[in-house]
Design an enzyme around this catalytic site. Structure first.
Site, PDB file in Angstrom:
ATOM      1  N   HIS A   1       0.829  -1.209   0.000  1.00 10.92           N
ATOM      2  CA  HIS A   1       0.000   0.000   0.000  1.00 10.92           C
ATOM      3  C   HIS A   1       0.863   1.258   0.000  1.00 10.92           C
ATOM      4  O   HIS A   1       0.578   2.231  -0.721  1.00 10.92           O
ATOM      5  CB  HIS A   1      -0.931  -0.026   1.216  1.00 10.92           C
ATOM      6  CG  HIS A   1      -1.742   1.207   1.384  1.00 10.92           C
ATOM      7  ND1 HIS A   1      -1.486   2.142   2.372  1.00 10.92           N
ATOM      8  CD2 HIS A   1      -2.798   1.694   0.673  1.00 10.92           C
ATOM      9  CE1 HIS A   1      -2.354   3.122   2.280  1.00 10.92           C
ATOM     10  NE2 HIS A   1      -3.162   2.885   1.268  1.00 10.92           N
TER      11      HIS A   1
ATOM     12  N   GLU B   1       2.205   1.806  -3.419  1.00  9.20           N
ATOM     13  CA  GLU B   1       1.174   2.381  -4.294  1.00  9.20           C
ATOM     14  C   GLU B   1       1.147   3.902  -4.156  1.00  9.20           C
ATOM     15  O   GLU B   1       1.088   4.638  -5.148  1.00  9.20           O
ATOM     16  CB  GLU B   1      -0.186   1.777  -3.942  1.00  9.20           C
ATOM     17  CG  GLU B   1      -1.361   2.398  -4.670  1.00  9.20           C
ATOM     18  CD  GLU B   1      -2.556   2.626  -3.765  1.00  9.20           C
ATOM     19  OE1 GLU B   1      -3.061   3.765  -3.752  1.00  9.20           O
ATOM     20  OE2 GLU B   1      -2.974   1.680  -3.082  1.00  9.20           O
ATOM     21  N   HIS B   2       1.190   4.401  -2.930  1.00  9.75           N
ATOM     22  CA  HIS B   2       1.225   5.849  -2.696  1.00  9.75           C
ATOM     23  C   HIS B   2       2.464   6.475  -3.320  1.00  9.75           C
ATOM     24  O   HIS B   2       2.391   7.526  -3.965  1.00  9.75           O
ATOM     25  CB  HIS B   2       1.218   6.139  -1.187  1.00  9.75           C
ATOM     26  CG  HIS B   2      -0.135   6.119  -0.565  1.00  9.75           C
ATOM     27  ND1 HIS B   2      -0.642   7.164   0.174  1.00  9.75           N
ATOM     28  CD2 HIS B   2      -1.110   5.172  -0.565  1.00  9.75           C
ATOM     29  CE1 HIS B   2      -1.850   6.864   0.606  1.00  9.75           C
ATOM     30  NE2 HIS B   2      -2.156   5.649   0.183  1.00  9.75           N
TER      31      HIS B   2
ATOM     32  N   GLU C   1      -3.953   7.957   7.572  1.00 13.46           N
ATOM     33  CA  GLU C   1      -4.999   7.105   6.997  1.00 13.46           C
ATOM     34  C   GLU C   1      -5.352   5.970   7.961  1.00 13.46           C
ATOM     35  O   GLU C   1      -6.529   5.644   8.154  1.00 13.46           O
ATOM     36  CB  GLU C   1      -4.529   6.540   5.652  1.00 13.46           C
ATOM     37  CG  GLU C   1      -5.590   5.743   4.916  1.00 13.46           C
ATOM     38  CD  GLU C   1      -5.119   5.240   3.561  1.00 13.46           C
ATOM     39  OE1 GLU C   1      -5.913   4.560   2.885  1.00 13.46           O
ATOM     40  OE2 GLU C   1      -3.962   5.509   3.181  1.00 13.46           O
TER      41      GLU C   1
END
Length: 408
Positions: A48, A51-52, A128
């Site tokens: 994840h 991905e950022h 997040e």
């Protein structure tokens, strides 16, 4: 029905193409078969975070420029990470698709993963994580999966605050080189496209990527963990997830189990919605879903209820599981669920993004694109006996578990 064409880039990456002449837009996605299940201890959340980081600057462009170029063209650029897949896509007007492809090529070939950007993005991901911590209805599903599944599928996509804080650029780059390779990638595009132009542009970009020659060794076995998981948290509701064994993405029972889920908690006329909410007023939200993965799955019912009533909701769920296992469903229920599925499939054909995603998902699982007609035929062929067989398979009390989060 529009025909799907499958081509390959010069490095072997499949390109799935659905050229729809009557659309003025197109969506193109690059899918990588890697996610949280592929993370080793010490890497939690790396898929994840990577991905950022893919959006945080290349050798040619800053992060802001990547966003501005897509925005100025009236397009959309986004991505997501799951337990098994990381996907990046652009949705553009057809005559501007090359702009989106150029951005994706640049991200995959030239991302710098700078130390400065990494430190900032680690803080973003931590925020997040905190955001989801503050949403108990979201948090309970994460905690539930971690408890009910033992194995790589219990890995949390976001990771933890500690694992993200301790992530290094060296780990990130090594993971990218190991996992983002042609043998794990699929490109999917739907809409009005110039096929030859798209292929040429992709071949100049991600078509030049090479295999890393590294094979990651991990145990993909899923074990279903029964029992009770109580999490005390100050909330206004009790959030309940009740589970049993699910099925894998390729299981022959997959559509039968999906029909059972639809009948139990798929809509406002479903059994559990009617019995838990409408007849007894025990919950506002109640629904069911099946999480299917390569290795297995988990079947879950969620309800938001009260401290006084959650065990009654558990009993109602068990009763419905038993009823379907022992008595099956009615012909009327079966047809209604089939109608729901066929409607969802048809609605999905109205969006280039949905078409693009459906093709990629099919290819990643089956190594081919299954047609909508083929899927509809399988659903239409399901019988009441098929439903009883699926219910006998999943509704076994030795697999039952539940997670309760709230002010217990």
């Amino acid at each position: 029905m529009v025909q799907v064409e499958i081509r390959k880039l010069k490095n072997g990456i499949p390109v799935l193409i659905e050229n729809i002449e009557n659309l003025n837009s197109a969506t193109l996605g690059v899918f990588v078969a890697t996610g949280s299940k592929n993370e080793l201890p010490g890497e939690e959340g790396i898929s994840h975070l990577l991905e950022h980081m893919m959006f945080k600057g290349t050798e040619r462009r800053t992060s802001k420029e990547i966003s501005e170029i897509i925005d100025n063209a009236g397009g959309m650029n986004n991505a997501y990470t799951s337990k098994e897949v990381t996907a990046y896509y652009v949705q553009m007007l057809s005559n501007k698709l090359e702009i989106g492809i150029d951005i994706l090529n640049d991200m995959f070939l030239n991302s710098t993963f700078s130390e400065e950007a990494l430190e900032k993005e680690k803080n973003v991901v931590i925020e997040e994580i905190k955001m989801y911590e503050d949403i108990p209805e979201e948090k309970v599903h994460e905690e539930n999966a971690t408890f009910a599944l033992k194995g790589v599928q219990s890995n949390i996509v976001l990771g933890s605050m500690d694992s993200v804080k301790n992530m290094t650029r060296e780990k990130l780059v090594a993971y990218f080189k190991e996992r983002y390779t042609p043998s794990r990638m699929v490109v999917s595009v739907a809409g009005r496209v110039d096929v030859e132009k798209v292929m040429a542009q992709l071949n100049e970009g991600i078509g030049t990527m090479e295999e890393a020659g590294i094979v990651r060794d991990y145990n993909g076995e899923i074990v279903i963990n029964p029992g009770e998981n109580l999490i005390k948290r100050e909330t206004n509701q009790i959030h309940l997830c009740f589970n049993t064994k699910g099925i894998s993405l390729t299981d022959d029972l997959k559509y039968s189990v999906s029909i059972i889920s639809n009948i139990l908690g798929g809509n406002m006329s479903s059994r559990l919605f009617q019995k838990v909410r409408e007849e007894r007023g025990l919950a506002y939200s109640v629904y069911s879903y099946n999480s299917s993965y390569e290795e297995g799955g988990l079947f879950t019912v969620y309800a938001g209820t009260t401290k006084e009533n959650y065990m009654e909701v558990v009993d109602l769920i068990k009763d419905e599981f038993k009823s379907i296992r022992e008595e099956g469903i009615t012909a009327e229920e079966l047809q209604k669920a089939k109608n729901q599925f066929m409607s969802m499939l048809t609605f999905g054909l109205e969006s280039s993004k949905s078409r693009m995603s459906r093709m990629a998902s099919s290819y990643l699982v089956y190594k081919r694109v299954r047609s909508v007609d083929e899927i509809i035929a399988e659903i239409e062929a399901i019988t009441l006996e098929d439903i009883k067989k699926a219910a006998a398979h999943i509704f076994d009390e030795k697999y039952y578990s539940y997670t309760v989060l709230g002010d217990l």
